[in-house]
Design a protein around this motif. Structure first.
Motif, short mmCIF file in Angstrom:
data_model
loop_
_atom_site.label_atom_id
_atom_site.label_comp_id
_atom_site.label_asym_id
_atom_site.label_seq_id
_atom_site.Cartn_x
_atom_site.Cartn_y
_atom_site.Cartn_z
N VAL A 92 34.85 52.96 38.35
CA VAL A 92 36.44 51.87 38.64
C VAL A 92 35.59 50.62 38.56
O VAL A 92 34.70 50.18 39.21
N PHE A 93 36.78 49.86 37.58
CA PHE A 93 36.50 48.45 38.33
C PHE A 93 36.77 47.99 38.99
O PHE A 93 37.82 48.19 39.95
N ASP A 94 35.14 47.60 40.36
CA ASP A 94 35.44 46.61 41.61
C ASP A 94 35.04 45.33 41.55
O ASP A 94 34.42 44.93 43.34
N GLY A 95 34.95 44.48 41.26
CA GLY A 95 34.36 43.21 40.96
C GLY A 95 32.69 42.67 40.82
O GLY A 95 32.63 41.37 40.92
N HIS A 96 32.48 43.98 40.69
CA HIS A 96 31.17 43.21 40.63
C HIS A 96 30.57 42.19 39.01
O HIS A 96 31.53 42.80 38.43
N ASP A 97 30.35 41.71 39.06
CA ASP A 97 29.90 40.50 38.49
C ASP A 97 31.29 39.89 38.02
O ASP A 97 30.63 39.59 36.73
N LEU A 98 31.89 40.03 38.29
CA LEU A 98 33.52 38.80 37.94
C LEU A 98 32.93 37.94 37.33
O LEU A 98 34.02 37.20 36.97
N GLU A 99 31.60 36.56 38.70
CA GLU A 99 31.81 35.34 37.72
C GLU A 99 31.28 35.40 36.32
O GLU A 99 31.26 34.19 35.75
#
Ligand SMILES: *Cc1c(COP(=O)(O)O)cnc(C)c1O
Length: 470
Positions: free
Chosen positions: A195-202
């Motif tokens: 699930v989308f968990d904020g990883h690599d969001l930058e």
């Protein structure tokens, strides 16, 4: 042409008034002959005849209660149905003419805002919609409008808005991006980040990002995206870049389950970065189809430029919606559910569905051929795939087709981009799928698996007719 001619001929020979009224219904013109299907018939029919024709054709649909593909309510109690039949003529937009229904709508969204821990209900704002899709359009538009206002004030261009979201979003977000011309920044699902968990969001967020979508109850497998974790990642990004990116939560299904069954989970307005949330009243709000909700944290989150002050039907009625006319009865049914069930009743129903989902997923995991990808302990929805190298004779599409022969609709479909080579099969448990009925389903899955396992040659690849329903 042929059809209408047939119809006319039959009338010419048998259509005395006496014949029409006295003939048994299936021997009447209309039933004994064929109606045109793509043109309006030239003449009238008895209401009983027209009723019977439409009733009979609708009979060919699958049985809604055995439709384990849909999230949308297929059962309400008798009092709700009575209320529905008394109020189906109310148009939600006629707020001046139906002030009581309008007041109840107002009460409902305030109740939901409170349920989602909005800091101050009096400075929040919300509305009913026809479903989560309309609510998502409004939520996305508010993010876009907000970003535009801010950029204009800074004298910066507003021609390249983008939205960050998982590839596992429901199709309504693809519509939003397409219809309202916002560039998608897709975060693919993967085995490491299921699930989308904020990883690599930058890597996805920049000055043109209007917001981030977090899903509470991913359509493909029922899992929750960790809203708080995504928010913390955005805090880090803000600290290092100054970009202040807000979150809209798509809680189409989970936003009416988590408050009752996972009350300690912080996914809602308790997370300061969450500016708006949508849900489907007709999913785990437990109302028949035709109802969604959206709440904004405060009037600051919903730009005033999106509210219409309409005096057309009398009074100053602020409206924010894509539709004008829309049924009001579903809003009354939502209020009925709040009164009838209370928090205790909602918890009992949702927990009952989760228990049935866990019972089913446990048994399916134990059958041998399947690996679960979720268990049904978030919302009562879970999915599985076929174990790698289990068989090359059949697929989950074949199992889906076999189950359909027994009346069950259990869809198979590819997982979202990033894992689209996975075929999943999913069950959505709703109020109305009892433990007893679930046991019957398990017995059918077992016997169909046994049938498929005994095949001596592989099932043909063509004709796998299963469709994915959201
Ligand atoms: C069902 C669903 C939608 C669309 O909701 P409707 O009420 O059918 O318009 C949007 N997002 C998610 C996550 C859903 O499950």
């Amino acid at each position: 042409m042929t059809n209408s001619r047939k119809h006319t001929n039959a009338r010419a020979t048998t259509n005395t008034t006496e014949n029409i009224v006295l003939n048994p219904v299936f021997a009447r013109p209309g039933e004994a002959t064929e109606f045109p299907k793509f043109t309006i018939p030239d003449s009238m029919s008895l209401p009983e005849t027209a009723y019977q024709i439409v009733h009979d054709e609708a009979m060919l649909d699958g049985n809604a209660r055995l439709n384990l593909a849909t999230f949308v309510s297929t059962w309400m109690d008798d009092e709700a149905r009575r209320l529905y039949s008394e109020t189906y003529d109310k148009n939600m937009i006629d707020k001046d003419e139906y002030p009581a229904t309008a007041a109840i709508e107002d009460r409902c969204w305030r109740t939901i805002a409170d349920l989602w821990h909005v800091p101050d209900v009096d400075s929040s704002i919300g509305t009913s919609t026809i479903g989560s899709s309309e609510a998502a359009m409004l939520g996305g538009l508010a993010l876009k409008r907000h970003w535009q206002h801010r950029r204009k004030a800074e004298n910066k261009p507003i021609d390249k808005p983008n939205l960050v979201l998982s590839t596992a979003v429901q199709v309504c977000w693809e519509k939003f991006l397409n219809y309202f011309e916002v560039e998608p920044r897709w975060v693919p699902v993967s085995e490491e980040h299921f699930v989308f968990d904020g990883h690599d969001l930058e890597k996805y967020v920049d000055e043109n990002t209007i917001g981030v979508i977090a899903i509470l109850g991913v359509t493909y497998n029922g899992l929750y995206e960790p809203v708080k974790q995504i928010s913390e990642k955005l805090d880090e990004i803000q600290a290092s870049t100054g970009l202040d990116v807000k979150i809209h939560v798509d809680g189409a299904s989970g936003a009416m389950v988590a408050p009752f069954c996972q009350p300690e989970l912080e996914w809602d307005f308790r997370v300061p970065r969450v500016v708006s949330i949508n849900t489907s009243g007709h999913k785990y709000g437990l109302v028949y189809p035709g109802l969604g909700w959206i709440i904004w944290r405060d009037t600051e989150a919903l730009p005033e430029s999106m509210v219409f002050h309409c005096s057309y039907l009398g009074g100053d009625m602020p409206t924010l919606a894509l539709n004008f006319s829309r049924p009001g009865a579903q809003v009354l049914l939502q209020y009925y559910n709040f009164l009838r069930l209370g928090r205790e009743g909602y918890r009992a129903i949702q927990q009952g569905s989760i228990d049935v989902a866990l019972y089913l997923s446990h048994a399916i995991a134990g059958m041998g051929p399947f690996d679960l990808v979720s268990h049904g302990d978030t919302i009562p929805v879970f999915a599985w795939k076929l174990k790698e190298r289990y068989t090359d004779k059949w697929s989950l599409y074949d199992l889906s087709d076999r189950l359909r022969l027994k009346g069950w609709l259990v869809p198979a479909y590819p997982m979202a981009d990033g894992l689209a080579h996975w075929t999943l099969q999913r069950i959505v448990v709703r109020a109305g799928l009892s433990h007893d009925l679930a046991a019957a389903l398990l017995a059918d899955i077992e016997s169909e698996v046994a049938f498929l396992d005994k095949l001596e040659t592989a099932m043909p690849r063509e004709g796998t007719g299963s469709h994915f329903h959201h």
